[in-house]
Design an enzyme around this catalytic site. Structure first.
Site, PDB file in Angstrom:
ATOM      1  N   SER A  87      42.228   1.522-117.581  1.00 10.00           N
ATOM      2  CA  SER A  87      42.027   3.100-117.547  1.00 10.00           C
ATOM      3  C   SER A  87      40.355   3.358-117.479  1.00 10.00           C
ATOM      4  O   SER A  87      39.866   4.368-117.413  1.00 10.00           O
ATOM      5  CB  SER A  87      42.505   3.842-118.402  1.00 10.00           C
ATOM      6  OG  SER A  87      43.996   3.627-118.441  1.00 10.00           O
ATOM      7  N   HIS A 151      44.651   0.524-127.820  1.00  6.20           N
ATOM      8  CA  HIS A 151      45.567   0.614-126.554  1.00  6.20           C
ATOM      9  C   HIS A 151      46.681   1.559-126.878  1.00  6.20           C
ATOM     10  O   HIS A 151      47.488   1.819-126.154  1.00  6.20           O
ATOM     11  CB  HIS A 151      45.806  -0.328-125.740  1.00  6.20           C
ATOM     12  CG  HIS A 151      44.787  -0.832-124.824  1.00  6.20           C
ATOM     13  ND1 HIS A 151      44.063  -0.130-124.147  1.00  6.20           N
ATOM     14  CD2 HIS A 151      44.277  -2.106-124.813  1.00  6.20           C
ATOM     15  CE1 HIS A 151      42.984  -0.921-123.496  1.00  6.20           C
ATOM     16  NE2 HIS A 151      43.252  -1.991-123.750  1.00  6.20           N
TER      17      HIS A 151
HETATM   18  P1  A3P Z   1      39.254  -1.878-111.188  1.00 10.41           P
HETATM   19  O1  A3P Z   1      40.264  -3.007-111.372  1.00 10.41           O
HETATM   20  O2  A3P Z   1      39.858  -0.721-110.226  1.00 10.41           O
HETATM   21  O3  A3P Z   1      37.797  -2.418-110.500  1.00 10.41           O
HETATM   22  P2  A3P Z   1      39.462  -1.363-118.630  1.00 10.41           P
HETATM   23  O4  A3P Z   1      37.799  -1.584-118.903  1.00 10.41           O
HETATM   24  O5  A3P Z   1      40.491  -0.493-119.313  1.00 10.41           O
HETATM   25  O6  A3P Z   1      40.075  -2.929-118.582  1.00 10.41           O
HETATM   26  O7  A3P Z   1      39.527  -1.270-117.053  1.00 10.41           O
HETATM   27  C1  A3P Z   1      38.961  -2.029-116.113  1.00 10.41           C
HETATM   28  C2  A3P Z   1      38.710  -1.265-114.972  1.00 10.41           C
HETATM   29  O8  A3P Z   1      37.547  -0.423-115.116  1.00 10.41           O
HETATM   30  C3  A3P Z   1      38.440  -1.953-113.641  1.00 10.41           C
HETATM   31  O9  A3P Z   1      38.731  -1.257-112.425  1.00 10.41           O
HETATM   32  C4  A3P Z   1      36.974  -2.038-113.754  1.00 10.41           C
HETATM   33  O10 A3P Z   1      36.586  -2.617-112.497  1.00 10.41           O
HETATM   34  C5  A3P Z   1      36.548  -0.625-114.149  1.00 10.41           C
HETATM   35  N1  A3P Z   1      35.311  -0.522-114.816  1.00 10.41           N
HETATM   36  C6  A3P Z   1      34.673  -1.569-115.592  1.00 10.41           C
HETATM   37  N2  A3P Z   1      33.467  -1.198-116.149  1.00 10.41           N
HETATM   38  C7  A3P Z   1      33.159   0.012-115.411  1.00 10.41           C
HETATM   39  C8  A3P Z   1      32.127   0.767-115.185  1.00 10.41           C
HETATM   40  N3  A3P Z   1      30.938   0.540-116.040  1.00 10.41           N
HETATM   41  N4  A3P Z   1      32.227   1.864-114.489  1.00 10.41           N
HETATM   42  C9  A3P Z   1      33.222   2.110-113.806  1.00 10.41           C
HETATM   43  N5  A3P Z   1      34.395   1.310-113.825  1.00 10.41           N
HETATM   44  C10 A3P Z   1      34.182   0.244-114.462  1.00 10.41           C
END
Ligand code: A3P
Length: 350
Positions: A87, A151
């Site tokens: 998320s 989580h």
């Molecule tokens: P996508 O797979 O849609 O690219 P989490 O951190 O909860 O594991 O979520 C991972 C999601 O957040 C991934 O999405 C990832 O690319 C995105 N994400 C990670 N770092 C980010 C950042 N600095 N800014 C925006 N999105 C980010």
């Protein structure tokens, strides 16, 4: 710069046998409890268990959450990031850490901790990183403000986090981020398939994974109950639970950093012109994706094991579901979202 995880690792080296045995007994007790719960094959990384509170998890994190519930002593100065997997956890962890520590680590500094530590090392998960492997860490020596993540759904937060009746300064603060369920799902599907590939397993089809997601059988799912739990907590205790949406953060990240700073009691002062923008730049997807800590670093997580930090960065955009979901699947998820969120006051992206 010593992270919370490094301090816990040092304690492990000093831990006496008597402690280790008592801790192991606690873990055995909860492991037996979780083993007796209903389970299903879930989303591809092993058995998923159904907690009596109605949420699913793999065995390790569910046991870790139970140990944290029994042992974690929160302080009013603690700040806890709460999210469903995929998320935007990595992003909000980075923004929170950079905001809270901006005085000793200015965001533009060449030696900012993010060059060597990933956001998951700076703000560890209770049930995936701290309360794992038979360990009950002594977190009492960590300086204020302590930053943790989880989580688990709101109902499963450690009791010390929610025990005191709400009121200013009574409980620690919780920062929740939710994301469009379709993007959360697509991101989770990619993540699980990457981990499966590492283990030499076939990828899950998007259809199978979507079926599981709609049935609520996802890590810490169902998605909808998780979001609603924190949304209601935010409405009931706005001074304790902050509620952000990934898509809104994307639209105006600096405004969210300012709200975050105010919420944690560290508003930007008159002499801090441009500080929120500098934090946004430091934590931007493109910037973090290029850091050495992302390219070379690893994070050890329960269930999954050691993963390259780069696994947490894929595309980082809103609406990528359009490239992966059939119109039928998207409509199905939207219909569930509308019916579950109806009357809650929760504005969705669907
Ligand atoms: P996508 O797979 O849609 O690219 P989490 O951190 O909860 O594991 O979520 C991972 C999601 O957040 C991934 O999405 C990832 O690319 C995105 N994400 C990670 N770092 C980010 C950042 N600095 N800014 C925006 N999105 C980010």
């Amino acid at each position: 710069m010593s992270s919370c995880l490094q301090s816990v690792a040092e304690q492990d080296a000093d831990a006496g046998d008597a402690h280790a045995e008592a801790n192991q007994q606690l873990y055995n007790h909860f492991t037996n409890l979780v083993s007796s719960l209903p389970s299903s094959n879930g989303q591809g990384l092993g058995q998923v268990f159904l907690h009596s509170q109605g949420w699913h998890a793999y065995q390790g994190p569910m046991v870790g959450a139970m140990v944290a519930d029994a042992c974690f002593a929160s302080r009013p100065t603690d700040i806890i990031v709460a999210t469903l997997p995929k998320s935007g956890t990595t992003w909000i962890k980075a923004l929170l850490y950079a905001t809270v520590h901006r005085a000793e680590h200015p965001p533009d500094a060449a030696d900012h901790p993010f060059h060597t530590l990933g956001p998951h090392e700076c703000i560890p998960f209770l049930e995936f990183q701290l309360y794992t492997s038979g360990r009950v860490p002594d977190l009492g020596k960590l300086p204020d403000p302590r930053l943790f993540a989880t989580h688990v759904p709101f109902v499963a937060l450690p009791r010390s986090v929610v025990a005191t009746p709400p009121g200013p300064g009574c409980n620690c603060k919780v920062v929740y981020v939710c994301r469009d369920p379709k993007d959360t799902f697509v991101s989770l599907w990619h993540f699980i398939n990457k981990v499966r590939a590492k283990k030499g397993k076939e990828p899950l089809s998007v259809e199978f994974a979507a079926e599981q997601f709609c049935a609520g059988v996802t890590p810490m799912g169902p998605y909808w109950e998780h979001v609603l739990g924190y949304w209601r907590a935010h409405l009931a205790r706005p001074e304790q639970v902050l509620f952000f949406r990934y898509e809104e953060m994307q639209r105006d990240p600096a405004a969210h950093v300012r709200r975050l700073a105010e919420f944690v009691g560290l508003p930007f002062g008159a002499g801090e012109d441009g500080a929120a923008d500098a934090i946004v730049r430091l934590c931007a997807f493109e910037r973090m994706n290029e850091l050495r800590a992302t390219k070379d670093g690893k994070t050890e997580l329960a269930v999954i094991g050691a993963v390259d930090n780069s696994i947490f960065f894929r595309r980082g955009v809103a609406g990528d579901w359009m490239n992966h979901l059939s119109p039928e699947t998207a409509q199905r998820i939207d219909a569930i979202t509308r019916s579950k969120f109806q009357g809650s006051g929760l504005i969705t992206c669907v």
